[in-house]
Enzyme design. Sequence first.
Site, PDB file in Angstrom:
ATOM      1  N   LYS A 216      -0.165   3.699  -2.616  1.00 14.12           N
ATOM      2  CA  LYS A 216      -1.182   4.743  -2.503  1.00 14.12           C
ATOM      3  C   LYS A 216      -0.593   6.145  -2.411  1.00 14.12           C
ATOM      4  CE  LYS A 216      -4.674   1.763  -0.302  1.00 14.12           C
ATOM      5  NZ  LYS A 216      -3.937   0.510  -0.170  1.00 14.12           N
TER       6      LYS A 216
ATOM      7  N   SER B 150      -5.299   3.500   4.649  1.00 16.87           N
ATOM      8  CA  SER B 150      -5.012   2.521   3.605  1.00 16.87           C
ATOM      9  C   SER B 150      -6.260   1.782   3.137  1.00 16.87           C
ATOM     10  CB  SER B 150      -3.954   1.519   4.090  1.00 16.87           C
ATOM     11  OG  SER B 150      -3.138   1.116   3.024  1.00 16.87           O
TER      12      SER B 150
ATOM     13  N   SER C 152       0.790  -1.234   0.000  1.00 16.71           N
ATOM     14  CA  SER C 152       0.000   0.000   0.000  1.00 16.71           C
ATOM     15  C   SER C 152       0.819   1.281   0.000  1.00 16.71           C
ATOM     16  CB  SER C 152      -0.946   0.013   1.209  1.00 16.71           C
ATOM     17  OG  SER C 152      -2.008  -0.892   1.009  1.00 16.71           O
TER      18      SER C 152
END
Length: 367
Positions: free
Chosen positions: A143, A197, A140
């Site tokens: 992101k 997240s 993640s």
Amino acid sequence: MIKSALAIFTTLLFIHAGLAPANAQTTSAAKKTVVKKAAPKKVVAKRTITTPAKGSLNNREKLVRKVTVVRGKRHVSYQRVSAVPSVAAVPPVMTAGDIAGLNLTPDPLALRSNVALVIDQASSQVLFEKNSAVALPIASVTKLMTALVVVEARLNMEETLTVSDDDVDREKHSSSRLRVGATLSRDDMLHIALMSSENRAASALGRNYPGGLPAFVAAMNAKARSLGMMDTHYVDSTGLSSQNVASARDLAKLVVAAYNYPIIRQYSTDPKYLVEPSGHALQYNSSNRLTSNKDWDIGLQKTGFINEAGHCLVMYTRIEGRPIVMVFLDSKGRLSHVGDAARMRKWLVEDQPKNLTRVKMVRADQG
């Protein structure tokens, strides 16, 4: 006359003597028929516990405890039986870094991360690095690039986005608090994607980019190349795919670029945030506990985890006034990346200034 009386008397004696036993037997029999038959005495079962002698069990035997109930009484016994061979434990999933042998790289801080990079941003001096040029899955941390592309596209942040079935994770089957059909503004989607997240939020951001997700992923890779991130490649906006890869050196460049945007700094470091998808209030918390730790001054951060990537953490922080970029990839243990950050901070404050040395660690086979 006298003789007749004696004869009668003798006869009566004989009659009486012959009948007496019979009468006694008759009386005894009568008594037996009158007296009730006594009930048999109730036998109370005793509680028995039988255990093998001490030391009599071998490695292939085990005790089985057996409990039975008879007439309301509980009986406990033990029996030796052959032990069933235990099923071999399932080995832990090896990360991409482990497969590459990065876990064999020693370092003086005994970090749990296979990859580490620490830079003094003011001077661009590398203070610590360990396998920093190896491209690995970044989970993640992806992101952070998702946020950079969204912000630089100057899209309407108040536009309402709807979570669709296309946003459901069918690769890792991860959970989400955003149901299909839930609606949030693009701004709120960005906020919880960075801070907590939230995968469906990140997916919705990419899917609602002009041209859809393929165009969004292309923009992610184009931005990476423009930043000089030559070891980086993206295939989605969430990081759920292990094909999203980057090196620590590349991620340090991404951290510096993203730090230029106040919205990314704020959203990534908020400890809590409340959203109302479709009118239902949901409070999200940061995926990084250090954001609520008063001992840390964090200007930007992002965490990540999938099995192939291990636990990951990137941060822009200040340590005794120095702007520091930290990157930790492929760490073992749920809080190990946070622990590595703490060890690194301690080293920068207490040990590193004493010798001002740069620590560079690479795999043994790389010299």
